[in-house]
Design a protein around this motif. Structure first.
Motif, PDB file in Angstrom:
ATOM      1  N   TYR A  32      -8.592   7.896  -0.601  1.00  0.00           N
ATOM      2  CA  TYR A  32      -8.434   6.460  -0.815  1.00  0.00           C
ATOM      3  C   TYR A  32      -8.236   5.751   0.519  1.00  0.00           C
ATOM      4  O   TYR A  32      -7.403   6.168   1.336  1.00  0.00           O
ATOM      5  N   ALA A  33      -8.952   4.667   0.712  1.00  0.00           N
ATOM      6  CA  ALA A  33      -8.621   3.746   1.793  1.00  0.00           C
ATOM      7  C   ALA A  33      -7.397   2.942   1.347  1.00  0.00           C
ATOM      8  O   ALA A  33      -7.239   2.646   0.165  1.00  0.00           O
ATOM      9  N   VAL A  34      -6.534   2.614   2.298  1.00  0.00           N
ATOM     10  CA  VAL A  34      -5.274   1.949   1.959  1.00  0.00           C
ATOM     11  C   VAL A  34      -5.069   0.712   2.820  1.00  0.00           C
ATOM     12  O   VAL A  34      -5.417   0.700   4.000  1.00  0.00           O
ATOM     13  N   GLY A  35      -4.491  -0.290   2.212  1.00  0.00           N
ATOM     14  CA  GLY A  35      -4.167  -1.506   2.945  1.00  0.00           C
ATOM     15  C   GLY A  35      -2.756  -1.960   2.643  1.00  0.00           C
ATOM     16  O   GLY A  35      -2.185  -1.606   1.606  1.00  0.00           O
ATOM     17  N   TRP A  36      -2.199  -2.705   3.568  1.00  0.00           N
ATOM     18  CA  TRP A  36      -0.920  -3.390   3.357  1.00  0.00           C
ATOM     19  C   TRP A  36      -1.193  -4.897   3.345  1.00  0.00           C
ATOM     20  O   TRP A  36      -1.942  -5.419   4.187  1.00  0.00           O
ATOM     21  N   PHE A  37      -0.549  -5.552   2.392  1.00  0.00           N
ATOM     22  CA  PHE A  37      -0.626  -7.002   2.263  1.00  0.00           C
ATOM     23  C   PHE A  37       0.798  -7.540   2.163  1.00  0.00           C
ATOM     24  O   PHE A  37       1.744  -6.786   1.926  1.00  0.00           O
ATOM     25  N   ARG A  38       0.934  -8.832   2.344  1.00  0.00           N
ATOM     26  CA  ARG A  38       2.254  -9.442   2.181  1.00  0.00           C
ATOM     27  C   ARG A  38       2.105 -10.818   1.562  1.00  0.00           C
ATOM     28  O   ARG A  38       1.052 -11.469   1.686  1.00  0.00           O
ATOM     29  N   GLN A  39       3.164 -11.226   0.884  1.00  0.00           N
ATOM     30  CA  GLN A  39       3.170 -12.540   0.248  1.00  0.00           C
ATOM     31  C   GLN A  39       4.536 -13.189   0.440  1.00  0.00           C
ATOM     32  O   GLN A  39       5.544 -12.658  -0.026  1.00  0.00           O
ATOM     33  N   ALA A  40       4.531 -14.306   1.141  1.00  0.00           N
ATOM     34  CA  ALA A  40       5.747 -15.075   1.351  1.00  0.00           C
ATOM     35  C   ALA A  40       5.872 -16.103   0.228  1.00  0.00           C
ATOM     36  O   ALA A  40       4.869 -16.484  -0.390  1.00  0.00           O
ATOM     37  N   PRO A  41       7.087 -16.592  -0.030  1.00  0.00           N
ATOM     38  CA  PRO A  41       7.277 -17.583  -1.090  1.00  0.00           C
ATOM     39  C   PRO A  41       6.395 -18.812  -0.883  1.00  0.00           C
ATOM     40  O   PRO A  41       6.340 -19.366   0.212  1.00  0.00           O
ATOM     41  N   GLY A  42       5.678 -19.184  -1.933  1.00  0.00           N
ATOM     42  CA  GLY A  42       4.840 -20.364  -1.867  1.00  0.00           C
ATOM     43  C   GLY A  42       3.535 -20.183  -1.132  1.00  0.00           C
ATOM     44  O   GLY A  42       2.792 -21.151  -0.939  1.00  0.00           O
ATOM     45  N   SER A  52      -8.519   3.830   7.009  1.00  0.00           N
ATOM     46  CA  SER A  52      -9.478   4.642   6.275  1.00  0.00           C
ATOM     47  C   SER A  52      -8.823   5.945   5.835  1.00  0.00           C
ATOM     48  O   SER A  52      -7.719   6.283   6.272  1.00  0.00           O
ATOM     49  N   TRP A  53      -9.511   6.704   4.976  1.00  0.00           N
ATOM     50  CA  TRP A  53      -8.864   7.938   4.516  1.00  0.00           C
ATOM     51  C   TRP A  53      -9.111   9.107   5.456  1.00  0.00           C
ATOM     52  O   TRP A  53      -8.428  10.132   5.364  1.00  0.00           O
ATOM     53  N   SER A  54     -10.045   8.958   6.377  1.00  0.00           N
ATOM     54  CA  SER A  54     -10.252  10.011   7.366  1.00  0.00           C
ATOM     55  C   SER A  54     -10.483   9.387   8.733  1.00  0.00           C
ATOM     56  O   SER A  54     -10.885   8.230   8.846  1.00  0.00           O
ATOM     57  N   LEU A  55     -10.189  10.108   9.746  1.00  0.00           N
ATOM     58  CA  LEU A  55     -10.372   9.712  11.145  1.00  0.00           C
ATOM     59  C   LEU A  55      -9.447   8.580  11.572  1.00  0.00           C
ATOM     60  O   LEU A  55      -9.525   8.115  12.711  1.00  0.00           O
ATOM     61  N   GLY A  56      -8.578   8.141  10.684  1.00  0.00           N
ATOM     62  CA  GLY A  56      -7.563   7.156  11.066  1.00  0.00           C
ATOM     63  C   GLY A  56      -8.099   5.853  11.579  1.00  0.00           C
ATOM     64  O   GLY A  56      -7.527   5.260  12.511  1.00  0.00           O
ATOM     65  N   ILE A  57      -9.201   5.370  11.022  1.00  0.00           N
ATOM     66  CA  ILE A  57      -9.736   4.069  11.417  1.00  0.00           C
ATOM     67  C   ILE A  57      -8.771   2.995  10.934  1.00  0.00           C
ATOM     68  O   ILE A  57      -8.419   2.962   9.765  1.00  0.00           O
ATOM     69  N   ARG A  58      -8.338   2.130  11.849  1.00  0.00           N
ATOM     70  CA  ARG A  58      -7.328   1.119  11.531  1.00  0.00           C
ATOM     71  C   ARG A  58      -7.836  -0.276  11.849  1.00  0.00           C
ATOM     72  O   ARG A  58      -8.644  -0.455  12.762  1.00  0.00           O
ATOM     73  N   PHE A  59      -7.296  -1.250  11.117  1.00  0.00           N
ATOM     74  CA  PHE A  59      -7.625  -2.642  11.378  1.00  0.00           C
ATOM     75  C   PHE A  59      -6.393  -3.469  11.068  1.00  0.00           C
ATOM     76  O   PHE A  59      -5.685  -3.196  10.102  1.00  0.00           O
ATOM     77  N   TYR A  60      -6.138  -4.481  11.926  1.00  0.00           N
ATOM     78  CA  TYR A  60      -4.919  -5.280  11.782  1.00  0.00           C
ATOM     79  C   TYR A  60      -5.242  -6.770  11.759  1.00  0.00           C
ATOM     80  O   TYR A  60      -6.186  -7.235  12.414  1.00  0.00           O
ATOM     81  N   GLU A  61      -4.413  -7.489  11.055  1.00  0.00           N
ATOM     82  CA  GLU A  61      -4.445  -8.944  11.132  1.00  0.00           C
ATOM     83  C   GLU A  61      -3.934  -9.340  12.511  1.00  0.00           C
ATOM     84  O   GLU A  61      -3.060  -8.676  13.078  1.00  0.00           O
ATOM     85  N   ASP A  62      -4.460 -10.405  13.063  1.00  0.00           N
ATOM     86  CA  ASP A  62      -4.178 -10.745  14.460  1.00  0.00           C
ATOM     87  C   ASP A  62      -2.692 -10.900  14.762  1.00  0.00           C
ATOM     88  O   ASP A  62      -2.217 -10.472  15.828  1.00  0.00           O
TER      89      ASP A  62
END
Length: 127
Positions: A32-42, A52-62
């Motif tokens: 499984y590919a996995v992501g983190w999200f967040r939600q602030a009030p309002g 990614s699930w292999s090779l540790g490919i990562r991507f970030y919000e700025d």
């Protein structure tokens, strides 16, 4: 269907650190590919980081680049989000999400790309 459980949230002062964990219920989590999200009030839910699930490919919000690190331990069916130099604007409920994919290097940045979600964990950064 894999189930996800987040943990590690809490209250921390500005500049502090937390490590969130996202534990999956099945060994198939390793595909499984996995992501983190967040939600602030309002506010709408926003993307934070993905891996990614292999090779540790990562991507970030700025706004979290250089401060947050996403990683995974497939042997433990767990994905982590290491958060350093926390700011009050990082305050939110953090969710992990997963999507099974045949492509080992795929990652996804839109909430609609994911099929499984955890219940969320609260992160509060005091000023």
């Amino acid at each position: 269907q894999v189930q996800l459980v987040e943990s590690g949230g809490g209250l921390v002062q500005t500049g502090g650190s937390l490590r969130l964990s996202c534990a999956a219920s099945e060994r198939t989590f390793s595909s499984y590919a996995v992501g983190w999200f967040r939600q602030a009030p309002g506010k709408e839910r926003e993307f934070v980081a993905a891996i990614s699930w292999s090779l540790g490919i990562r991507f970030y919000e700025d706004s979290v680049k250089g401060r947050f690190t996403i990683s995974r331990d497939n042997a433990k069916n767990t994905v982590y989000l290491e958060m350093n130099s926390l700011r009050p604007e990082d305050t939110a409920v953090y969710y992990c999400a997963a999507r099974r994919t045949a492509t080992p290097t795929s990652y996804f940045t839109h909430a609609t790309d994911y099929t499984v979600w955890g219940q969320g964990t609260q992160v509060t950064v005091s000023s």
